[in-house]
Design a protein around this motif. Structure first.
Motif, PDB file in Angstrom:
ATOM      1  N   ALA A  16       0.883  -1.360   0.107  1.00  0.00           N
ATOM      2  CA  ALA A  16       0.097  -0.054  -0.073  1.00  0.00           C
ATOM      3  C   ALA A  16       0.848   1.196   0.099  1.00  0.00           C
ATOM      4  CB  ALA A  16      -0.761   0.163   1.188  1.00  0.00           C
ATOM      5  N   GLY A  17       2.015   1.187   0.072  1.00  0.00           N
ATOM      6  CA  GLY A  17       3.046   2.301   0.083  1.00  0.00           C
ATOM      7  C   GLY A  17       3.479   2.963   1.202  1.00  0.00           C
ATOM      8  N   ARG A  18       2.952   2.208   2.350  1.00  0.00           N
ATOM      9  CA  ARG A  18       3.318   2.722   3.806  1.00  0.00           C
ATOM     10  C   ARG A  18       4.825   2.089   4.094  1.00  0.00           C
ATOM     11  NH1 ARG A  18      -1.785   0.227   6.989  1.00  0.00           N
ATOM     12  NH2 ARG A  18      -0.758  -1.513   6.035  1.00  0.00           N
ATOM     13  N   ARG A  19       5.373   2.958   4.788  1.00  0.00           N
ATOM     14  CA  ARG A  19       6.697   2.467   5.264  1.00  0.00           C
ATOM     15  C   ARG A  19       6.574   1.534   6.389  1.00  0.00           C
ATOM     16  NH1 ARG A  19      10.678   6.785   8.052  1.00  0.00           N
ATOM     17  NH2 ARG A  19       9.509   6.175  10.013  1.00  0.00           N
ATOM     18  N   VAL A  20       7.139   0.487   6.262  1.00  0.00           N
ATOM     19  CA  VAL A  20       7.158  -0.599   7.632  1.00  0.00           C
ATOM     20  C   VAL A  20       8.541  -0.701   8.250  1.00  0.00           C
ATOM     21  CG1 VAL A  20       5.102  -1.484   6.619  1.00  0.00           C
ATOM     22  CG2 VAL A  20       7.204  -2.453   5.737  1.00  0.00           C
ATOM     23  N   ASP A  21       9.582  -0.295   7.590  1.00  0.00           N
ATOM     24  CA  ASP A  21      10.778  -0.343   8.362  1.00  0.00           C
ATOM     25  C   ASP A  21      11.917   0.447   7.660  1.00  0.00           C
ATOM     26  OD1 ASP A  21      12.630  -1.221  10.293  1.00  0.00           O
ATOM     27  OD2 ASP A  21      12.898  -3.357   9.405  1.00  0.00           O
ATOM     28  N   VAL A  22      12.884   0.831   8.685  1.00  0.00           N
ATOM     29  CA  VAL A  22      13.702   1.958   8.086  1.00  0.00           C
ATOM     30  C   VAL A  22      15.279   1.772   8.630  1.00  0.00           C
ATOM     31  CG1 VAL A  22      13.244   3.650   9.612  1.00  0.00           C
ATOM     32  CG2 VAL A  22      14.247   4.409   7.600  1.00  0.00           C
ATOM     33  N   ARG A  23      16.204   1.813   7.970  1.00  0.00           N
ATOM     34  CA  ARG A  23      17.526   1.640   8.653  1.00  0.00           C
ATOM     35  C   ARG A  23      18.547   2.732   7.829  1.00  0.00           C
ATOM     36  NH1 ARG A  23      15.357  -1.116  11.440  1.00  0.00           N
ATOM     37  NH2 ARG A  23      15.753  -3.274  12.070  1.00  0.00           N
ATOM     38  N   VAL A  24      19.510   3.254   8.802  1.00  0.00           N
ATOM     39  CA  VAL A  24      20.526   4.052   8.242  1.00  0.00           C
ATOM     40  C   VAL A  24      21.749   3.373   7.466  1.00  0.00           C
ATOM     41  CG1 VAL A  24      21.964   5.993   8.929  1.00  0.00           C
ATOM     42  CG2 VAL A  24      19.854   5.559   9.760  1.00  0.00           C
TER      43      VAL A  24
ATOM     44  N   LEU B  94      11.648  -1.562  -1.952  1.00  0.00           N
ATOM     45  CA  LEU B  94      12.574  -1.086  -1.277  1.00  0.00           C
ATOM     46  C   LEU B  94      13.259   0.260  -1.858  1.00  0.00           C
ATOM     47  CD1 LEU B  94      15.252  -1.576   0.376  1.00  0.00           C
ATOM     48  CD2 LEU B  94      16.383  -2.811  -1.130  1.00  0.00           C
ATOM     49  N   ARG B  95      13.067   1.173  -0.968  1.00  0.00           N
ATOM     50  CA  ARG B  95      13.564   2.586  -1.341  1.00  0.00           C
ATOM     51  C   ARG B  95      14.687   3.102  -0.454  1.00  0.00           C
ATOM     52  NH1 ARG B  95       8.770   6.943  -1.012  1.00  0.00           N
ATOM     53  NH2 ARG B  95       8.431   5.833  -3.047  1.00  0.00           N
ATOM     54  N   LEU B  96      15.668   3.600  -1.513  1.00  0.00           N
ATOM     55  CA  LEU B  96      16.833   4.030  -1.147  1.00  0.00           C
ATOM     56  C   LEU B  96      17.107   5.571  -1.211  1.00  0.00           C
ATOM     57  CD1 LEU B  96      19.519   1.199  -2.467  1.00  0.00           C
ATOM     58  CD2 LEU B  96      18.542   1.479  -0.204  1.00  0.00           C
ATOM     59  N   ARG B  97      17.507   6.124  -0.111  1.00  0.00           N
ATOM     60  CA  ARG B  97      17.562   7.649  -0.031  1.00  0.00           C
ATOM     61  C   ARG B  97      19.054   8.026   0.080  1.00  0.00           C
ATOM     62  NH1 ARG B  97      12.892  10.332   0.691  1.00  0.00           N
ATOM     63  NH2 ARG B  97      10.967   9.260   1.113  1.00  0.00           N
ATOM     64  N   GLY B  98      19.647   9.001  -0.289  1.00  0.00           N
ATOM     65  CA  GLY B  98      20.853   9.579  -0.164  1.00  0.00           C
ATOM     66  C   GLY B  98      20.997  10.210   1.028  1.00  0.00           C
ATOM     67  N   ALA B  99      22.166  10.567   1.395  1.00  0.00           N
ATOM     68  CA  ALA B  99      22.383  11.432   2.835  1.00  0.00           C
ATOM     69  C   ALA B  99      21.449  12.866   2.636  1.00  0.00           C
ATOM     70  CB  ALA B  99      23.735  12.026   2.957  1.00  0.00           C
ATOM     71  N   ASP B 100      21.234  13.322   1.563  1.00  0.00           N
ATOM     72  CA  ASP B 100      20.239  14.526   1.505  1.00  0.00           C
ATOM     73  C   ASP B 100      18.723  14.022   1.537  1.00  0.00           C
ATOM     74  OD1 ASP B 100      20.288  13.293  -1.010  1.00  0.00           O
ATOM     75  OD2 ASP B 100      20.591  15.120  -2.338  1.00  0.00           O
TER      76      ASP B 100
ATOM     77  N   ALA C 246      17.081  12.583  -0.587  1.00  0.00           N
ATOM     78  CA  ALA C 246      16.485  12.467  -1.989  1.00  0.00           C
ATOM     79  C   ALA C 246      16.379  10.997  -2.223  1.00  0.00           C
ATOM     80  CB  ALA C 246      17.311  13.196  -3.003  1.00  0.00           C
ATOM     81  N   ILE C 247      15.266  10.521  -3.063  1.00  0.00           N
ATOM     82  CA  ILE C 247      15.090   9.088  -3.406  1.00  0.00           C
ATOM     83  C   ILE C 247      16.042   8.784  -4.699  1.00  0.00           C
ATOM     84  CG2 ILE C 247      13.480   7.427  -4.418  1.00  0.00           C
ATOM     85  CD1 ILE C 247      11.304   9.124  -3.135  1.00  0.00           C
ATOM     86  N   VAL C 248      16.672   7.759  -4.309  1.00  0.00           N
ATOM     87  CA  VAL C 248      17.699   7.166  -5.126  1.00  0.00           C
ATOM     88  C   VAL C 248      17.168   6.132  -6.051  1.00  0.00           C
ATOM     89  CG1 VAL C 248      20.045   6.263  -5.665  1.00  0.00           C
ATOM     90  CG2 VAL C 248      19.698   7.928  -3.993  1.00  0.00           C
ATOM     91  N   SER C 249      16.331   5.016  -5.607  1.00  0.00           N
ATOM     92  CA  SER C 249      15.896   4.246  -6.323  1.00  0.00           C
ATOM     93  C   SER C 249      14.682   3.475  -5.572  1.00  0.00           C
ATOM     94  CB  SER C 249      16.838   3.186  -6.620  1.00  0.00           C
ATOM     95  OG  SER C 249      17.443   2.407  -5.532  1.00  0.00           O
ATOM     96  N   ASP C 250      13.944   3.050  -6.224  1.00  0.00           N
ATOM     97  CA  ASP C 250      12.686   2.102  -5.754  1.00  0.00           C
ATOM     98  C   ASP C 250      12.664   0.896  -6.566  1.00  0.00           C
ATOM     99  OD1 ASP C 250      11.830   4.169  -3.952  1.00  0.00           O
ATOM    100  OD2 ASP C 250      10.143   4.966  -5.553  1.00  0.00           O
ATOM    101  N   THR C 251      12.707  -0.328  -5.739  1.00  0.00           N
ATOM    102  CA  THR C 251      13.097  -1.438  -6.318  1.00  0.00           C
ATOM    103  C   THR C 251      12.281  -2.494  -5.807  1.00  0.00           C
ATOM    104  OG1 THR C 251      15.559  -1.000  -6.326  1.00  0.00           O
ATOM    105  CG2 THR C 251      14.719  -3.458  -6.375  1.00  0.00           C
ATOM    106  N   PRO C 252      11.269  -3.266  -6.616  1.00  0.00           N
ATOM    107  CA  PRO C 252      10.355  -4.080  -6.164  1.00  0.00           C
ATOM    108  C   PRO C 252      10.796  -5.223  -5.549  1.00  0.00           C
ATOM    109  CG  PRO C 252      10.437  -4.212  -8.695  1.00  0.00           C
ATOM    110  CD  PRO C 252      11.470  -2.963  -8.005  1.00  0.00           C
TER     111      PRO C 252
END
Length: 607
Positions: free
Chosen positions: A178-186, A209-215, A217-223
């Motif tokens: 559904a697009g809701r965040r269920v976990d996050v890691r640095v 799986l969404r990756l963000r840079g240090a700023d 910003a979204i770098v990639s969305d991987t199914p």
């Protein structure tokens, strides 16, 4: 009869050695030794003039351009540049469909140098026959490794791992369908991360799986595909004494939809529960038996032998430690196939947080019940105080549940077709009392999933991350099967006879999306289906680039130089040796002439 080369070699050698000995013995001093050396050199150069050494034909270096090869690449002296279909447009490069074609066209090649990202699987199937040089390019920025979650029973926690390049200080997020965040890691300096969530509705789901840079910003969305298994209720028998642990186990089993029957001996001949029998017929109808150590000891040798026989046939047995283990206790465990040491000392259990923050914890738990008071079991509640019996197992003991420090909570060993597990926490129900019922459910779900009797079903073996445009193997096919693509087209899966009992067929998906493998009904067996998610190749570009580089490097290191007799050869040029022979002979003539002019002590030739 000796050949001309051998005969000429013998005559030249005799003449050169004789002249050298004559100069060395009849005229001492440096001039005599120089004349002797020139005699030997003259003989050797004369032989090389008549019979120049054999040299390999050709000697070119083949430059092979692959993906990401710079467009300004040019071939140098002694080099030939070819471009594979994946390479960009390069001026002066010869286009070839594959590496094998390039080697057939240019048989004089002695060395291959791979440029760019590396060879695709098509060109790594066979040996090149010549040495290969390759240096992998740096990883692309973004996702370079993904370990997708394994098939997970409904209600259990799944985990996925990965690695990102160039994103230190960024974040890895897991989004549900559904697009809701269920976990996050640095993401740390090493780039590795691990994410997890609860598998809910049975079926094939697509997480992100969404990756963000240090700023940020979204770098990639991987199914990320997740297969949640819909299994029939696990049939469990709970045997032991009435206790808080038994009470909360029964409550959890009811909430989890487990078919639980129990026999709790209260003493004095009083038994609570449904009165479970432990005979061969009754155990055949169960998937797991949870029994405490005291109840196991009270079974006696005959009862444990019946339990061991059912265990070897596929039954799962969980031994719950409620008291310190003695030598006799551990010996009875060995009769079931469980070999451990220790178990007499209590050690604290290290509990990690259930989630990195309160928002993620709420998303993992999902919607609560209407009668749950607000603020109950929150993220800020203190961690319950738990202890575990300190047991030690060998390499055959597999950990199913561990604490934050890696200490054993529950571990199993194989016995025939079944598994026997040891549960080391006597008061795990304190998790529920301390506001961590989710962790209690997760632990017991992992334990029962690890030892429950395996269920049959159609589950072919497929790659964890199938991609478009790549050939994949579908194994575990015992009957004819078809695959349906997302656009509705159907293709037969032809089993390769060379695969033997594995029953493998090739599949080359051309489009992303859910593909369904079906087997027809046969006799009493109904038709069965299996869905898999094929990912777009672009979504895994960084992973594919790393894999290509690593596999190409491994292939290049395996290439060896063939024997010299396998290469076409021809005589080299004779004129350099002829010129050397003239110079050596001329110098020898001048030295001999000078020595003759100095005195009669130097004998005349022939007299």
């Amino acid at each position: 009869m000796p050949g001309p080369e051998m005969l000429a070699s013998a005559l030249i050698a005799v003449a050169a050695v004789s002249a050298a000995v004559r100069f060395a013995l009849l005229r001492r001093g440096w001039q005599g030794w120089l004349a002797a050396g020139l005699s030997l050199a003259s003989g050797l150069l004369l032989w090389l003039t008549l019979f120049p050494p054999m040299l390999p034909v050709g000697g070119e270096t083949l430059l092979v351009a692959t993906a990401e090869t710079p467009a300004d690449t040019r071939a140098g002296a002694g080099e030939r540049l070819v471009a594979l279909p994946e390479a960009p447009a390069i001026a002066g490069a010869e286009r070839v469909p594959d590496l094998a074609t390039a080697l057939r066209r240019h048989g004089q090649v002695q060395t291959i140098r791979i440029l760019g990202r590396g060879l695709p699987p098509r060109d790594r199937d066979t040996a090149a026959g010549v040495p290969v040089q390759f240096r992998p390019l740096p990883d692309l920025r973004g996702l370079v490794r993904l370990d997708p979650p394994a098939d997970t029973p409904a209600g259990a926690v799944f985990a996925l791992g990965g690695e990102a390049a160039g994103l230190a200080g960024g974040m890895a997020e897991l989004l549900d369908p559904a697009g809701r965040r269920v976990d996050v890691r640095v993401i740390g300096e090493e780039g590795s991360f691990t994410l997890g969530a609860v598998a809910r509705a049975p079926g094939l789901a697509r997480f992100t799986l969404r990756l963000r840079g240090a700023d940020k910003a979204i770098v990639s969305d991987t199914p990320v595909p997740l297969r949640t298994l819909e299994q029939p209720p696990v049939r469990v028998a709970l045997i032991g004494a009435p206790s808080p642990e038994a009470k909360y186990l029964r409550r959890w089993a009811e909430d989890a939809g487990i078919d639980l029957s129990s026999r709790l001996d209260a003493g004095g001949g009083v038994s609570l529960g449904e009165g479970v029998r432990l005979d061969t017929a009754a155990l055949r109808e169960l998937d797991v038996v949870i029994i405490d150590d005291a109840a196991l000891a009270s079974l006696g040798g005959g009862g444990r032998a019946v339990l061991a026989e059912a265990l070897a046939g596929g039954l799962g047995v969980v031994i719950r430690m409620a008291a310190p283990a003695s030598g006799a206790t551990r010996q009875s465990w060995r009769g079931l196939g469980l070999a451990v040491e220790g178990g007499s000392a209590i050690e604290p259990v290290a509990l990690p947080p259930l989630a990195p923050d309160a928002e993620t914890l709420a998303l993992r738990r999902g919607p609560g019940s209407a009668d749950q008071p607000e603020g109950l079991n929150t993220f800020d509640d203190p961690v319950p105080d738990l202890g575990r019996w300190d047991v030690r197992g060998g390499v055959d003991l597999v950990a199913a549940v561990s604490d934050a420090d890696g200490a054993l909570i529950a571990g199993w060993q194989q016995r025939g077709q079944g598994r026997v597990m040891l549960w080391t926490v006597p008061n795990s129900y304190a998790l529920v009392l301390g506001g961590e019922g989710d962790r209690y459910a997760q632990w017991w779900s992992q334990a029962l999933s690890a030892v429950a009797r395996p269920e049959g079903g159609f589950r072919p073996e497929v790659p964890p991350l199938p991609r478009t445009g790549e050939r994949m193997a579908v194994c575990g096919l015992s009957s004819p099967a078809q695959v349906s693509a997302p656009n509705g087209t159907r293709h037969d899966l032809v089993v390769d006879p060379a695969a033997g009992a594995r029953g493998c067929a090739a599949l080359w998906p051309a489009e992303p999306g859910v593909h369904v493998i079906t087997t027809p009904a046969r006799g009493q067996a109904p038709a069965q289906s299996f869905a898999l998610l094929v990912l777009p190749r672009a979504a895994l570009a960084g992973i594919a680039a790393r894999e290509t580089g690593a596999e190409t490097l491994r292939w290049a290191m395996a290439q060896t130089r063939p024997a010299a007799s396998d290469r076409p050869e021809q005589r080299g040029a004779a004129w350099p040796f002829f010129l050397g022979w003239l110079l050596a002979s001329g110098a020898l003539w001048l030295i001999e002439r000078r020595l003759r002019a100095r005195g009669s002590s130097f004998p005349q030739a022939g007299g």
